[in-house]
Design an enzyme around this catalytic site. Structure first.
Site, short mmCIF file in Angstrom:
data_model
loop_
_atom_site.label_atom_id
_atom_site.label_comp_id
_atom_site.label_asym_id
_atom_site.label_seq_id
_atom_site.Cartn_x
_atom_site.Cartn_y
_atom_site.Cartn_z
N ASP A 1 0.79 -1.23 0.00
CA ASP A 1 0.00 0.00 0.00
C ASP A 1 0.83 1.29 0.00
OD1 ASP A 1 -2.31 1.62 0.11
OD2 ASP A 1 -2.25 1.69 2.29
N CYS B 1 -21.75 0.61 -9.92
CA CYS B 1 -20.93 1.41 -8.99
C CYS B 1 -21.01 2.90 -9.34
CB CYS B 1 -19.49 0.92 -8.96
SG CYS B 1 -18.70 0.83 -10.56
FE1 SF4 Z 1 -18.61 -1.36 -11.15
FE2 SF4 Z 1 -17.55 -3.22 -12.78
FE3 SF4 Z 1 -18.44 -3.91 -10.35
FE4 SF4 Z 1 -20.21 -3.20 -12.25
S1 SF4 Z 1 -18.84 -4.99 -12.32
S2 SF4 Z 1 -20.21 -2.52 -10.11
S3 SF4 Z 1 -19.03 -1.63 -13.33
S4 SF4 Z 1 -16.74 -2.52 -10.80
#
Ligand code: SF4
Length: 388
Positions: A144, A204
């Site tokens: 990290d 997301c």
């Molecule tokens: Fe986001 Fe990809 Fe997960 Fe869908 S699959 S929530 S686009 S990170």
């Protein structure tokens, strides 16, 4: 570039060492391991420069861009990077709580013992193992805080793909994985990156409370990201205060990971070090606000969520209390506003009292307006009276 030919003894030797490293990594509880070359990460240079120029960085990154891109600047003679992942729990434990008291939440990456130490300990064992096989090997461990991007390394080493939310997503454990790497002068065979499986999904992007995910090109505006803002020691905008209070995170944020379809069926609950204690990861806000330095260190000091100190956690806890709006908390906030020696904390208490929109809270604010000396706290009190 490492060039070997079929039948070459050196190939057999390094392949054998790689296999032994993989096997040993399983013995010491590393969940996933992958290998990549020591070549620079030119593929992310444009993205990193853009992040820098547009002000998307969190400020916690290595400032020297060359160090972030070129492993050879950290370890001369580097030929390979071994990337490792440890899965961490994704679900809250089942338990009964005192529901009368308002609580806040630590993000999942902070549950249990500080992962930096847990993962480093495993990488040290791996390093010792490698040196026992090849005493002359040059090695360097990063978890990290090293200059390289753990996620860029893990992607190139085939551990998973980079999701639109910026997380490294593994097939087996979703994105709830801690990443670290061991860079070495040994010429180990690289693995291949896996293809991106986000497809048309944009859960997301829609779920992010701050619209911090700019597009589907691994671009997160860290200055907007709520997880970063909970750690921000500077002045918070009213929008950020609202969001922190609404999401109830006193440290970090998991929203973009929780909605990800690749995390839905994962529990990742086998590492005893990360087993969460509900009272600690979901603490009573009043206790956090009143906790002494000594008790804070004793109780929360082993968690990674304590690294920025107790003040920001207390500030966030105060903001959440305002949004919760339980009149029983008004005396606590009154006491903080009148007696806490830290202006940032008094300012948070003023904001929080303003959220109650009750005469009792307004009277406290008006009284304090005549006593408070600090300009920024006075400004916060005036704003709170206006909305109260
Ligand atoms: Fe986001 Fe990809 Fe997960 Fe869908 S699959 S929530 S686009 S990170």
């Amino acid at each position: 570039l490492i060039l070997y030919f079929k039948g070459d003894d050196r190939l057999d030797k390094w392949q054998d060492i790689k296999n032994q490293i993989i096997s040993y990594s399983k013995d010491i509880g590393i969940d996933k391991i992958g290998f990549t070359t020591g070549e620079p990460f030119w593929n992310i240079e444009k993205i990193l420069r853009e992040h820098q120029s547009k002000g998307y960085n969190s400020g916690f990154e290595e400032k020297n861009l060359n160090l972030r891109l070129d492993p050879a600047l950290s370890l001369p003679g580097v030929q390979s990077i071994i990337s490792v992942a440890l899965a961490y729990p994704s679900r809250l434990p089942d338990c009964t709580l005192d529901s009368k008291k308002a609580r806040g939440l630590f993000c999942r990456a902070s549950w249990g013992q500080d992962y930096h130490l847990v993962l480093r300990e495993k990488l040290v064992k791996l390093e010792q193992f490698i040196k026992s096989k090849e005493p002359g090997a040059g090695t360097l461990i990063m978890v990290d805080t090293g200059p390289l991007s753990d996620r860029a390394v893990a992607y190139r080493a085939g551990l998973g793909w980079l999701g639109k939310n910026g997380s490294l997503i593994t097939e087996e454990y979703g994105s709830f994985v801690f990443l670290g790497e061991l860079i070495t002068t040994l010429p180990l065979e690289p693995d291949r990156p896996v293809s991106n499986q986000c497809g048309q999904c944009n859960r997301c992007l829609k779920a992010c409370p701050m619209d911090a995910i700019i597009d589907d090109n691994w671009t997160i505006n860290c200055q907007k990201c709520l997880g970063f803002q909970t750690l921000n020691k500077g002045c918070l905008s009213d929008e950020v205060k609202e969001k922190i209070a609404g999401q109830k995170y006193i440290y970090g944020c998991d929203v973009c990971q929780l909605v990800c379809p690749f995390n839905q069926d994962k529990r990742n609950d086998w590492h005893s070090q990360f087993k969460p204690d509900y009272e600690l990861i979901n603490p009573v806000l009043e206790e956090i606000i009143n906790i002494s330095n000594r008790d804070f260190q004793k109780k929360f000091g082993f968690m990674s969520g304590s690294w920025r100190g107790k003040k920001i956690l207390q500030r966030n806890a105060i903001l959440i209390l305002g949004k919760e709006g339980n009149s029983q908390d008004i005396p606590l906030l009154k006491n903080v506003l009148a007696n806490d020696s830290r202006p940032e904390i008094r300012a948070a208490a003023a904001w929080s009292l303003g959220q109650f929109k009750q005469k009792e809270a307004r009277d406290i604010l008006k009284t304090q307006l005549n006593i408070e000396k600090e300009d920024n706290v006075l400004e916060e009190i005036r704003k709170a009276i206006d909305v109260c």
